[in-house]
Every structure is written in structure tokens, then in C-alpha cells.
Motif scaffolding. Structure first.
Motif, PDB file in Angstrom:
ATOM      1  N   THR A 264     -10.334  65.520  35.707  1.00  0.00           N
ATOM      2  CA  THR A 264     -10.800  66.886  35.920  1.00  0.00           C
ATOM      3  C   THR A 264     -12.142  67.067  35.212  1.00  0.00           C
ATOM      4  O   THR A 264     -12.452  66.351  34.261  1.00  0.00           O
ATOM      5  CB  THR A 264      -9.835  67.945  35.349  1.00  0.00           C
ATOM      6  OG1 THR A 264      -9.770  67.798  33.928  1.00  0.00           O
ATOM      7  CG2 THR A 264      -8.455  67.816  35.946  1.00  0.00           C
ATOM      8  N   THR A 265     -12.907  68.037  35.657  1.00  0.00           N
ATOM      9  CA  THR A 265     -14.096  68.449  34.914  1.00  0.00           C
ATOM     10  C   THR A 265     -13.644  69.377  33.779  1.00  0.00           C
ATOM     11  O   THR A 265     -12.463  69.748  33.696  1.00  0.00           O
ATOM     12  CB  THR A 265     -15.091  69.183  35.826  1.00  0.00           C
ATOM     13  OG1 THR A 265     -14.433  70.330  36.391  1.00  0.00           O
ATOM     14  CG2 THR A 265     -15.577  68.272  36.947  1.00  0.00           C
ATOM     15  N   SER A 266     -14.588  69.756  32.921  1.00  0.00           N
ATOM     16  CA  SER A 266     -14.224  70.584  31.757  1.00  0.00           C
ATOM     17  C   SER A 266     -13.673  71.943  32.161  1.00  0.00           C
ATOM     18  O   SER A 266     -12.926  72.564  31.394  1.00  0.00           O
ATOM     19  CB  SER A 266     -15.444  70.759  30.850  1.00  0.00           C
ATOM     20  OG  SER A 266     -16.492  71.445  31.534  1.00  0.00           O
ATOM     21  N   ASP A 267     -14.030  72.412  33.363  1.00  0.00           N
ATOM     22  CA  ASP A 267     -13.537  73.707  33.828  1.00  0.00           C
ATOM     23  C   ASP A 267     -12.375  73.577  34.804  1.00  0.00           C
ATOM     24  O   ASP A 267     -12.052  74.510  35.548  1.00  0.00           O
ATOM     25  CB  ASP A 267     -14.667  74.528  34.440  1.00  0.00           C
ATOM     26  CG  ASP A 267     -15.441  73.770  35.519  1.00  0.00           C
ATOM     27  OD1 ASP A 267     -15.297  72.536  35.581  1.00  0.00           O
ATOM     28  OD2 ASP A 267     -16.193  74.409  36.267  1.00  0.00           O
ATOM     29  N   GLU A 529     -14.653  64.845  32.115  1.00  0.00           N
ATOM     30  CA  GLU A 529     -13.988  65.859  31.303  1.00  0.00           C
ATOM     31  C   GLU A 529     -14.963  66.584  30.371  1.00  0.00           C
ATOM     32  O   GLU A 529     -14.662  67.672  29.874  1.00  0.00           O
ATOM     33  CB  GLU A 529     -12.892  65.177  30.481  1.00  0.00           C
ATOM     34  CG  GLU A 529     -11.843  66.103  29.917  1.00  0.00           C
ATOM     35  CD  GLU A 529     -10.708  65.317  29.289  1.00  0.00           C
ATOM     36  OE1 GLU A 529      -9.576  65.393  29.800  1.00  0.00           O
ATOM     37  OE2 GLU A 529     -10.958  64.599  28.294  1.00  0.00           O
ATOM     38  N   SER A 530     -16.143  65.971  30.171  1.00  0.00           N
ATOM     39  CA  SER A 530     -17.116  66.561  29.240  1.00  0.00           C
ATOM     40  C   SER A 530     -18.124  67.477  29.922  1.00  0.00           C
ATOM     41  O   SER A 530     -18.956  68.088  29.242  1.00  0.00           O
ATOM     42  CB  SER A 530     -17.869  65.441  28.509  1.00  0.00           C
ATOM     43  OG  SER A 530     -18.784  64.788  29.380  1.00  0.00           O
ATOM     44  N   VAL A 531     -18.073  67.591  31.244  1.00  0.00           N
ATOM     45  CA  VAL A 531     -19.045  68.408  31.978  1.00  0.00           C
ATOM     46  C   VAL A 531     -18.312  69.339  32.939  1.00  0.00           C
ATOM     47  O   VAL A 531     -17.177  69.082  33.329  1.00  0.00           O
ATOM     48  CB  VAL A 531     -20.040  67.525  32.766  1.00  0.00           C
ATOM     49  CG1 VAL A 531     -20.847  66.651  31.819  1.00  0.00           C
ATOM     50  CG2 VAL A 531     -19.300  66.656  33.793  1.00  0.00           C
ATOM     51  N   SER A 532     -18.996  70.412  33.318  1.00  0.00           N
ATOM     52  CA  SER A 532     -18.403  71.367  34.264  1.00  0.00           C
ATOM     53  C   SER A 532     -18.799  71.010  35.688  1.00  0.00           C
ATOM     54  O   SER A 532     -19.723  70.226  35.919  1.00  0.00           O
ATOM     55  CB  SER A 532     -18.872  72.783  33.951  1.00  0.00           C
ATOM     56  OG  SER A 532     -20.261  72.916  34.256  1.00  0.00           O
ATOM     57  N   LEU A 533     -18.114  71.610  36.651  1.00  0.00           N
ATOM     58  CA  LEU A 533     -18.467  71.402  38.052  1.00  0.00           C
ATOM     59  C   LEU A 533     -19.879  71.904  38.328  1.00  0.00           C
ATOM     60  O   LEU A 533     -20.637  71.268  39.070  1.00  0.00           O
ATOM     61  CB  LEU A 533     -17.455  72.100  38.960  1.00  0.00           C
ATOM     62  CG  LEU A 533     -17.728  71.981  40.471  1.00  0.00           C
ATOM     63  CD1 LEU A 533     -17.767  70.526  40.912  1.00  0.00           C
ATOM     64  CD2 LEU A 533     -16.669  72.761  41.258  1.00  0.00           C
ATOM     65  N   ASP A 534     -20.255  73.015  37.724  1.00  0.00           N
ATOM     66  CA  ASP A 534     -21.619  73.516  37.915  1.00  0.00           C
ATOM     67  C   ASP A 534     -22.653  72.535  37.364  1.00  0.00           C
ATOM     68  O   ASP A 534     -23.722  72.358  37.954  1.00  0.00           O
ATOM     69  CB  ASP A 534     -21.781  74.883  37.244  1.00  0.00           C
ATOM     70  CG  ASP A 534     -21.155  76.016  38.055  1.00  0.00           C
ATOM     71  OD1 ASP A 534     -20.891  75.799  39.259  1.00  0.00           O
ATOM     72  OD2 ASP A 534     -20.932  77.095  37.492  1.00  0.00           O
ATOM     73  N   ASP A 535     -22.347  71.911  36.215  1.00  0.00           N
ATOM     74  CA  ASP A 535     -23.241  70.881  35.678  1.00  0.00           C
ATOM     75  C   ASP A 535     -23.434  69.769  36.711  1.00  0.00           C
ATOM     76  O   ASP A 535     -24.554  69.300  36.950  1.00  0.00           O
ATOM     77  CB  ASP A 535     -22.657  70.268  34.395  1.00  0.00           C
ATOM     78  CG  ASP A 535     -22.605  71.236  33.229  1.00  0.00           C
ATOM     79  OD1 ASP A 535     -23.416  72.181  33.211  1.00  0.00           O
ATOM     80  OD2 ASP A 535     -21.753  71.037  32.338  1.00  0.00           O
ATOM     81  N   CYS A 536     -22.323  69.342  37.313  1.00  0.00           N
ATOM     82  CA  CYS A 536     -22.377  68.267  38.305  1.00  0.00           C
ATOM     83  C   CYS A 536     -23.207  68.678  39.518  1.00  0.00           C
ATOM     84  O   CYS A 536     -23.999  67.882  40.044  1.00  0.00           O
ATOM     85  CB  CYS A 536     -20.965  67.881  38.741  1.00  0.00           C
ATOM     86  SG  CYS A 536     -19.950  67.147  37.442  1.00  0.00           S
ATOM     87  N   LYS A 537     -23.032  69.919  39.954  1.00  0.00           N
ATOM     88  CA  LYS A 537     -23.775  70.391  41.124  1.00  0.00           C
ATOM     89  C   LYS A 537     -25.272  70.465  40.827  1.00  0.00           C
ATOM     90  O   LYS A 537     -26.096  70.120  41.684  1.00  0.00           O
ATOM     91  CB  LYS A 537     -23.244  71.751  41.564  1.00  0.00           C
ATOM     92  CG  LYS A 537     -21.857  71.692  42.208  1.00  0.00           C
ATOM     93  CD  LYS A 537     -21.403  73.076  42.635  1.00  0.00           C
ATOM     94  CE  LYS A 537     -20.056  73.016  43.343  1.00  0.00           C
ATOM     95  NZ  LYS A 537     -19.566  74.363  43.755  1.00  0.00           N
TER      96      LYS A 537
END
Length: 561
Positions: A264-267, A529-537
Motif C-alpha cells: 500500500t502507499t502511505s495513504d 509505504e513511504s509515499v502517498s498516491l498523490d506523490d506517485c502521481k
């Protein structure tokens, strides 16, 4: 044993192609020179030729046996390549060519050399993935020559302290035998991101950079620092800078070791983090990680080096070993991906000027549909009694018509159909293909090769086949968008999924699962796990604005840290 005396050398940074992330520092070591026997070009008297023949046969048999024994105690990619090299040492064509030369008056050593050059020239002419086997062939030759003259078997020196191995290239037998506690980093002048050396380095978890220019000038004993994510080898680094870099990476490694899944991502955005396997032993190793299942089961292993096609029960028994290692978990099986560098003796492959663009993967079924039908029947038998049906995907799909035909066969047997996206045409027509199948899986290794018109095994073209090439990533993003539009999963099972930084970018595109070598699973999961989905986008959008791999990596680091 090698000594650990450090050699003074000017500080400089050598650039290569990143393969396995990690930061390590230590003394450099290089492989010992291989045996260079004195070759007697005189004609061997007829009375002595049988002795030369028996000596050659005994040497080649001894080498094949040692490689077979190593394959038996290895797993995954290491086992496969060692078995392939053992088969090469026992290959009837190569043995026959050498024996013919001996019968004509050549010595065992001269015959081994001449026969090797015959086949090396043939492999080089064929190009593509076959050219990669020249390194393997030369390794087999050197081992046979050493056996003939009573010299030690070629190999990698065992250092007294953890060291970084620098080499032109490594034969699979050498790479598979590396001790990760002694060889903590690996850099080669040759090879590409999907070469045998790179694949086994990933399996062993050894930080690795390939296609490094200027590597030959670094002497044994020189202090070096290897950054497997940046693709850099620093010669004579500042000791304090190196120590800090290694310490920072150790913190990342500790976080990785603590990751237990699920992906999972952080969020809380769910991403399946899966393992690539190719036999029961490799699946059991992968099951010891936090992988959520298998995203790529390569089924070729039970077909290669067989004179006849394995029966349905034989195949089912092999497949069941993998299925049993992950009870109740996701299982994605790739049907036979033979041809090109993995020819089948029983499939009557045609002689092709460019095998990588020839009859391989699903195209074999167009010539002999029985091979695919029997494999699907074996998968059904292997899955009998399981809670859920395996997902089955076809390699080398190029058209929607091919996808439709394959899906019909899979659905008839109660399995879940999907296809590999390895051909640019398939990525461009992903919407049409998704009308017929339930999922897609992107094979970034071949997709990079075909998109960039560059042999993925070529060191000279390693930058072109870098999975960070924006053109390749644009096709991945397009494929992911096609899946999202119809709510069907799109995974990545190529080596790109093993890069934690790139894995985040892929998730930003909309990729729903990532499948990598077992050793890379935790690193990918921990990074996500250390980043959010928005970070990835944001990282994904930034990468698509770049025009080269170096800029793409830099853009991703800015967004993801």
C-alpha cells in the motif's frame, strides 16, 4: 584469497546503467585471468587421436556435471542459467564439431577453441538474445580448457573483506556462485539491464551497475563506492562522504527488512506487490518473503532442453509445486515464451535472420496449437481443488485478434485470461485488447527492446533499453490508462518493477500490481509505504515531461525523495 591492501587512485565518478539499488563501499577486486593454454597446432598422430578424444569427452562431461550440480542446489534464475550452461557443455552440436576436428588431427585443446569460435560466430550473426550466449559459450570453453590442462576452474576470487567486484562481464556460472556477504557490489563494463548478470544480481540482492565506461582502468585494491540506484561508481571517494552514504542506505535497508506487506502507499492505496518465479524451488523462496502472490510464473523451464514435449501430467506436477507455495494467493501464469534465445527442440523452430522478431511466444501456437492446448490443460489439472482459478497470460501478443483467440481457449477451461504487453502495437491498441481479456501485464524488458529498436543484451545500447526511457514509460502510462477506463487491472512484471523509485512512478500511472524478483519485493513494498498516491502521481507526471533516463530519474527523486 585476495588481499585487502588499498591502492591509491585519483577520485573520479564513472557512470553506468543502474540495475540493483543500494549503496556500498569497499576495495575493488577483479576476476583472475582465465587459462590461456599453449595450443599445439601440429597434427596429432593417428595413434594418439583416440586419447585426445577421450580427454575432451571427459573434460566436457566433468564441466557439465559440475554445472548441473550447482544448478540443483540453486533456485530461480541462478538455477536456470546454470542448467542452461550445463546443457551447453553437453551440447551435441558443439561436442560433435570438436570431435570432428580431433578426428582430423587436432588436439583436444585446439578443437575446443576452434569449435567454440564456430558457434560464437553463428550466435553473433544471429544477433538479438542469441548473441548474449557467446559469453556463456566462452565460459564453458574456458572451464573445459582448464580441465584439460589440470588448471583450477575459472571463477571469482574470494576476498578477505567485503569487496566490490569489477569485471568486463560475468558468465552466469560465476554470477550465480557469488557470496553476497563477500561480494557486496557488482559493476561490469558490458551487459544490459536485463542480461543474465543483472537478473541474477537482482535475485541475490547485490547492488549492481552495468555498462560502466572506464571500468577497466580501476585496479584491484582501489577504494570504490557503488550507488546502484544512481548508476555510479566513485573511485577513491572521500571516506567520510562514503561512510555517510552507506549509513543512509542502511537505514533504508532496515526499513525494507521490516516491511511485511500488504502493498500500500502511505495513504492506504492498495498495490499488489508480487514475485516473479520459474520453478517450485524459486516459488518456495519467494513465499518466504512478504509477496502477496506470483505476478509472473515463467513456465519455460520444464520445456527447455527436452527432446520431446513434456506430457500434460508432467507439466501439471511442475505447475502444482508453484501453486502449492502460495495457497489462496494470486497466481499469474505466463504460457510458453519460447523461441528467440529459448528454442524448443521439439517445436521445429525455423531458421530466422532475426529470432527476436520471429516465431516466439504466442506465435508458436499459430504453428502448432496443440502445444498451447496441452499446456492450458496441464494448468487446469494443476489447479484442481484450489479456491480460485489461476490467471493465465500469453506472451508476445501484437493484435486484438490474437488476444481474442487466446482468451477463448483460456475461458473454455475456466481460467482467467490476460495478455502480456511487450509489443508497442499492443500498447497502442490496449483498449481493443481489453475488450477480450480480463487483465494486462506489461513486460518492460521486451517493451523497451522493441520500442527503442535496441537489443536489450547490448552493452553499447544499454542506455536505450533503460526502463526509465520516457518513450517506454509513455507506453506503460497509456496501457495503465486503458485498464483504468474499463476497471481492469494492469500490472508490470518486467524488471522495471524491481526498482523501488520506478515502482512508485508506475503506481502514479495507474499500475495496479508490481511483480519482481523475490529479493526485490520488500524494497518495493517499503518504498511504496513511504509515499502517498498523490506523490506517485506527481512523479509520474514529471517523468513524462522528460526526454532521457537521467532526467527522468532526477524528476522522480525530486517528487519522491
Amino acid at each position: 584469497m585476495t588481499t585487502s591492501t588499498l591502492v591509491e587512485s585519483p577520485r573520479r565518478v564513472l557512470q553506468g546503467t543502474p540495475v540493483v539499488p543500494g549503496v556500498v563501499a569497499g576495495p575493488a577486486i577483479v576476476p583472475a585471468p582465465r587459462v590461456q593454454p599453449q595450443i599445439n597446432t601440429d597434427v596429432v598422430p593417428e595413434a594418439e587421436r583416440d586419447g585426445e578424444l577421450q580427454a575432451f569427452r571427459a573434460a566436457s562431461a566433468a564441466v557439465a556435471k559440475r554445472l548441473q550440480d550447482r544448478a540443483a542446489v540453486s533456485s530461480g534464475s541462478a538455477s536456470e542459467v546454470l542448467a542452461a550452461n550445463a546443457a551447453m557443455a553437453a551440447d551435441r552440436g558443439w561436442l560433435g564439431a570438436a570431435e570432428k576436428l580431433i578426428a582430423a588431427g587436432g588436439s583436444a585443446t585446439s578443437a575446443a577453441l576452434a569449435a567454440t569460435e564456430q558457434f560464437a560466430a553463428l550466435f553473433t550473426k544471429l544477433g538479438g538474445l542469441m548473441a548474449e550466449r557467446v559469453t556463456d559459450l566462452h565460459d564453458v570453453r574456458d572451464r573445459v580448457l582448464a580441465e584439460l590442462v589440470g588448471a583450477p576452474e575459472p571463477g571469482i576470487p574470494v576476498p578477505q573483506v567485503p569487496s566490490i567486484l569489477l569485471a568486463d562481464d560475468l558468465a552466469p556460472a560465476d554470477t550465480a556462485g557469488l557470496d553476497p556477504t563477500k561480494i557486496v557490489g557488482l559493476a561490469t563494463s558490458l551487459g544490459g539491464p536485463t542480461s543474465h548478470t543483472a537478473i541474477i544480481a537482482r535475485q541475490l540482492g547485490i547492488p549492481c551497475v552495468v555498462a560502466v565506461a572506464g571500468l577497466e582502468a580501476v585496479e584491484t585494491g582501489t577504494s570504490v563506492m557503488l550507488d546502484g540506484e544512481a548508476g555510479e561508481l566513485t573511485v577513491s571517494p572521500d571516506p567520510h562522504t562514503a561512510a555517510d552514504a552507506v549509513a543512509r542506505y542502511r537505514l533504508i535497508a532496515e526499513r525494507t527488512a521490516a516491511w511485511t506487506g500488504p502493498g500500500t502507499t502511505s495513504d492506504g492505496h492498495r498495490v499488489d506487490v508480487l514475485a516473479n518465479v520459474q520453478d517450485g524451488a524459486g516459488a518456495r523462496v519467494a513465499a518466504g518473503t512478504s509477496a502477496g502472490g506470483v505476478g509472473l510464473f515463467r513456465t519455460e523451464l520444464c520445456f527447455l532442453d527436452r527432446e520431446t514435449e513434456p506430457t500434460v501430467p508432467e507439466q501439471a506436477a511442475i505447475y502444482r509445486q508453484v501453486l502449492d507455495a502460495f495457497p489462496g494467493k494470486k497466481m499469474v501464469i505466463r504460457t510458453l515464451d519460447a523461441g528467440s534465445d529459448k528454442p524448443l527442440r521439439f517445436a521445429e523452430h525455423p531458421d530466422e535472420a532475426n529470432p527476436a522478431l520471429g516465431v516466439r511466444g504466442i506465435r508458436i501456437a499459430a504453428k502448432d496449437s496443440g502445444i498451447l492446448d496441452r499446456q492450458l490443460d496441464a494448468i487446469v489439472d494443476a489447479a484442481a481443488g484450489l479456491e480460485s482459478a489461476p490467471w493465465v497470460m500469453a506472451p508476445m501478443i501484437a493484435t486484438a485478434t490474437e488476444a481474442k483467440s487466446f482468451a477463448e481457449k483460456v475461458r473454455e477451461r475456466g481460467l482467467v485470461p490476460g495478455v502480456m504487453i511487450e509489443v508497442p502495437a499492443a500498447a497502442l491498441l490496449a483498449e481493443r485488447i481489453l475488450e477480450h481479456v480480463d487483465f494486462l501485464s506489461v513486460g518492460t524488458n521486451d517493451l523497451a527492446q522493441y520500442t527503442m529498436a535496441a537489443d536489450r543484451m547490448s552493452a553499447e545500447l544499454a542506455e536505450l533499453t533503460d526502463p526509465w526511457q520516457p518513450a517506454v514509460l509513455s507506453l506503460v502510462a497509456r496501457t495503465a490508462a486503458a485498464g483504468a477506463a474499463v476497471d481492469k487491472p494492469v500490472g508490470v512484471c518486467g524488471e522495471a518493477a524491481a526498482d523501488p523509485l520506478l515502482a512508485c512512478v508506475l503506481v502514479g500511472f495507474g499500475i495496479t500490481s508490481l511483480s519482481a524478483a523475490a529479493s526485490a519485493v520488500a524494497g518495493v513494498g517499503a518504498k511504496l509505504e513511504s509515499v502517498s498516491l498523490d506523490d506517485c502521481k506527481r512523479a509520474a507526471a514529471a517523468v513524462l515531461e522528460t526526454s532521457d533516463p537521467t532526467s527522468a530519474r532526477a524528476a522522480a527523486r525530486i517528487e519522491l525523495g
